[in-house]
Write an enzyme that holds these catalytic residues in place. Structure first.
Site, short mmCIF file in Angstrom:
data_model
loop_
_atom_site.label_atom_id
_atom_site.label_comp_id
_atom_site.label_asym_id
_atom_site.label_seq_id
_atom_site.Cartn_x
_atom_site.Cartn_y
_atom_site.Cartn_z
N HIS A 94 -36.30 47.44 5.36
CA HIS A 94 -36.50 45.76 4.21
C HIS A 94 -35.46 44.99 4.68
O HIS A 94 -35.13 43.90 4.57
CB HIS A 94 -36.89 45.79 3.15
CG HIS A 94 -38.36 46.33 2.73
ND1 HIS A 94 -39.42 45.48 2.45
CD2 HIS A 94 -38.46 48.34 2.68
CE1 HIS A 94 -40.74 46.48 2.38
NE2 HIS A 94 -39.87 47.72 2.65
N ASP A 128 -30.32 37.93 4.77
CA ASP A 128 -31.79 38.56 4.65
C ASP A 128 -32.10 38.81 5.91
O ASP A 128 -32.70 38.73 6.72
CB ASP A 128 -32.20 37.36 4.21
CG ASP A 128 -32.96 37.79 2.98
OD1 ASP A 128 -33.38 38.73 2.75
OD2 ASP A 128 -33.18 36.51 2.62
P1 ADQ Z 1 -35.76 40.26 -1.72
O1 ADQ Z 1 -34.37 39.91 -1.22
O2 ADQ Z 1 -35.88 40.92 -2.88
O3 ADQ Z 1 -36.21 42.44 -0.81
P2 ADQ Z 1 -37.71 38.28 -0.82
O4 ADQ Z 1 -38.11 38.06 0.80
O5 ADQ Z 1 -36.50 37.26 -1.05
O6 ADQ Z 1 -36.87 39.82 -1.30
O7 ADQ Z 1 -38.88 38.05 -1.94
C1 ADQ Z 1 -38.28 38.68 -3.56
C2 ADQ Z 1 -40.29 38.39 -4.36
O8 ADQ Z 1 -39.55 38.40 -4.96
C3 ADQ Z 1 -40.64 36.81 -3.60
O9 ADQ Z 1 -42.33 37.85 -2.94
C4 ADQ Z 1 -40.19 36.32 -4.90
O10 ADQ Z 1 -41.27 35.01 -5.18
C5 ADQ Z 1 -39.93 37.06 -5.51
N1 ADQ Z 1 -39.27 36.43 -6.67
C6 ADQ Z 1 -38.02 35.92 -6.82
N2 ADQ Z 1 -37.57 34.93 -7.07
C7 ADQ Z 1 -38.63 34.85 -8.13
C8 ADQ Z 1 -38.13 35.03 -9.81
N3 ADQ Z 1 -37.78 34.19 -10.56
N4 ADQ Z 1 -39.86 35.19 -10.18
C9 ADQ Z 1 -40.55 35.24 -10.10
N5 ADQ Z 1 -40.75 36.24 -8.54
C10 ADQ Z 1 -40.03 35.54 -8.12
C11 ADQ Z 1 -35.97 42.56 0.21
C12 ADQ Z 1 -35.51 42.47 1.44
C13 ADQ Z 1 -35.92 40.69 2.00
C14 ADQ Z 1 -37.19 40.55 2.53
C15 ADQ Z 1 -38.16 41.66 1.93
C16 ADQ Z 1 -39.93 42.36 2.40
O11 ADQ Z 1 -33.82 41.48 1.06
O12 ADQ Z 1 -35.10 40.46 3.01
O13 ADQ Z 1 -37.45 39.90 3.16
O14 ADQ Z 1 -36.76 42.96 0.81
O15 ADQ Z 1 -39.59 43.13 3.22
#
Ligand code: ADQ
Length: 461
Positions: A155, A363
């Site tokens: 990811h 990211d």
């Molecule tokens: P993350 O870095 O956690 O994961 P990201 O793609 O930024 O993933 O998604 C985060 C998720 O959490 C989104 O659905 C967002 O809406 C939710 N979220 C964030 N802040 C929030 C809040 N305050 N309250 C509720 N929900 C919140 C990893 C990788 C990413 C990749 C994903 C998926 O680091 O690059 O996109 O996996 O493969």
């Protein structure tokens, strides 16, 4: 259809309301074909109390979980996964810490997972392992006699070979990762970095298209961009309750324009840089004073890791500084919300914000960028300002693409977004929405499983 076994560090909770898009997508896929989800249950136990597996059945899906010990949690989870692999994969060698205890714990926990999982497998299962916590799992399962097709999806980014080589364990890790039959990456850049490492440093070769041969193994290394369930997120943003929330946001906000950022509080997300860019916006374009607010939602994560505690302090200091310098009794420039928000509230906040600011320093993909697009009103959409270092930027070309390290560049893009005529906003949004639809969560899962379901490559025999 063969049974699907998902393995990830944490197991999704079918009952949890705040569960995000990919978890829901995986659970739907498991329900459709029947299967098992295996991983850590989030609990920490005393080793003397036993660290056995627990099983919960939900329809035709079995959730099989294990606890960790305090030592595992400190050394495997915080130490190696989040203190070494995470920073290295996000190009932050300055924050990476390597110790023998931590890498030993990483091997130990992966061995223990394999030991518990192997007896639960049947010959025909296909196994899909997720993310950097579990790179050596295929090798550990092989050592226990499992001969199933095993896939791995990363990811997070895959760094360029010279960055990866700074990691003392990189040779062992690369040997372990090449034991998978299918390896999925978020972007072409990640896939190319991986193939370069295999071909230039491990004596591997590309045999056809995306098929690699290395050390007697043949594997497919391909791109499967992660996505969201567009229709369900869009529907959440357009309910009567969402409309009420948006109206409330506009009524209670002192400003005309709302800029929104939503991220886990992580140093890879570029939050201090984002606040400095917002400050530059107010300096370069003072007409925005009392007219624009930045709402930053950033729930805490991994607070036991020092770098995460540091970023929290830095962010609090910066938002205080900006509010102190520019704010007035009738205007707070930065509204900083330090907690999780239900997904339907997030969807409404995205729709009610004229600018979506997604500016990570690095990211894997970034699903927030896709959620912001899905939530917009097609007739009067907002504008996405997106970092060129988010995996999503490889696809979402019609966003305003910025360099998050350059505060002036981001400030100019914000201003351009604020002033953008409706016609241009609609054209950009329509193009972005069709890309987000094309690479949605269902296609991500479906295309990976098709690759994994396919018979072994003839060269593998
Ligand atoms: P993350 O870095 O956690 O994961 P990201 O793609 O930024 O993933 O998604 C985060 C998720 O959490 C989104 O659905 C967002 O809406 C939710 N979220 C964030 N802040 C929030 C809040 N305050 N309250 C509720 N929900 C919140 C990893 C990788 C990413 C990749 C994903 C998926 O680091 O690059 O996109 O996996 O493969």
């Amino acid at each position: 259809m063969r049974r699907l076994v998902i393995v990830s560090n944490r197991v999704g909770d079918p009952e949890c309301e705040v569960t995000g898009g990919l978890t829901v997508c995986i659970l739907d896929g498991l329900r459709e074909r029947g299967g098992m989800w295996f991983g850590w249950n989030g609990e920490i136990v005393d080793p003397e109390d036993g660290i056995g597996v627990s099983c919960t059945r939900c329809g035709n899906v079995i959730l099989v979980t294990m606890p960790l010990t305090e030592e595992d949690y400190q050394e495997y989870y915080l130490g190696f996964c989040n203190g070494a692999l995470w920073p290295v994969h996000h190009y932050r060698l300055d924050l990476a810490r390597f110790t023998q205890e931590n890498s030993d714990a990483y091997r130990r926990v992966n061995e223990r997972f394999a030991e518990a999982l192997a007896p639960l497998l049947t010959r025909d299962d296909i196994i899909w392992v997720h993310d950097y916590h579990l790179i050596p799992l295929a090798a550990a399962l092989w050592a226990r006699g499992a001969r199933n097709r095993i896939g791995f999806f990363l990811h997070i980014p895959f760094p360029s070979p010279d960055i990866l080589m700074a990691m003392p364990e990189h040779e062992w890790l690369m040997n372990a990762i090449t034991r998978y039959d299918v390896i999925g990456f978020q972007t072409k850049t990640d896939q190319a970095n991986f193939c370069r490492f295999v071909c230039e440093h491990m004596g591997g070769e590309m045999v056809r298209g995306e098929v690699l041969r290395v050390a007697g193994n043949t594997l497919l290394a391909a791109v499967f961009p992660a996505g969201i369930d567009v229709d369900s997120f869009a529907a959440m943003a357009a309910t009567p309750e969402a409309e009420e929330r948006i109206e409330w946001l506009h009524r209670c906000g002192e400003a005309r324009v709302n800029i929104i950022g939503v991220d886990r509080l992580d140093y890879t997300k570029g939050l201090p840089e984002r606040l400095r860019s917002f400050k530059r916006l107010l300096e370069l374009y003072p007409q925005n004073c009392k007219a624009v607010t930045l709402m930053q939602i950033a729930p805490p994560t991994r607070e036991e890791v020092k770098a995460y505690a540091d970023i929290r302090r830095e962010l609090e200091a910066l938002s205080g500084e900006i509010n102190g310098q520019f704010g007035d009794f009738d205007w707070t420039p930065v509204r900083y919300v330090h907690r999780n928000v239900p997904r339907n509230t997030l969807a409404a906040l995205f729709r009610g914000s004229q600018v979506g600011l997604v500016t990570p320093l690095r990211d894997g993909m970034n699903l927030v960028a896709k959620e912001y697009i899905a939530a917009q009103d097609k007739a009067n959409p907002g504008v996405l300002v997106l970092s060129r270092f988010a995996g999503a930027a490889e696809d979402l070309e019609e966003a305003l693409i910025v360099n998050p390290y350059d505060a002036d560049d981001v400030a100019h893009a914000m201003q351009r977004a604020i002033e953008m005529p409706r016609e241009e906003r609609r054209a950009r949004h329509a193009a972005l929405l069709s890309r987000v639809r094309q690479h949605n969560a269902g296609n991500w899962m479906g295309s990976f499983l098709r690759a994994l379901d396919a018979p072994a490559h003839p060269l593998a025999a």
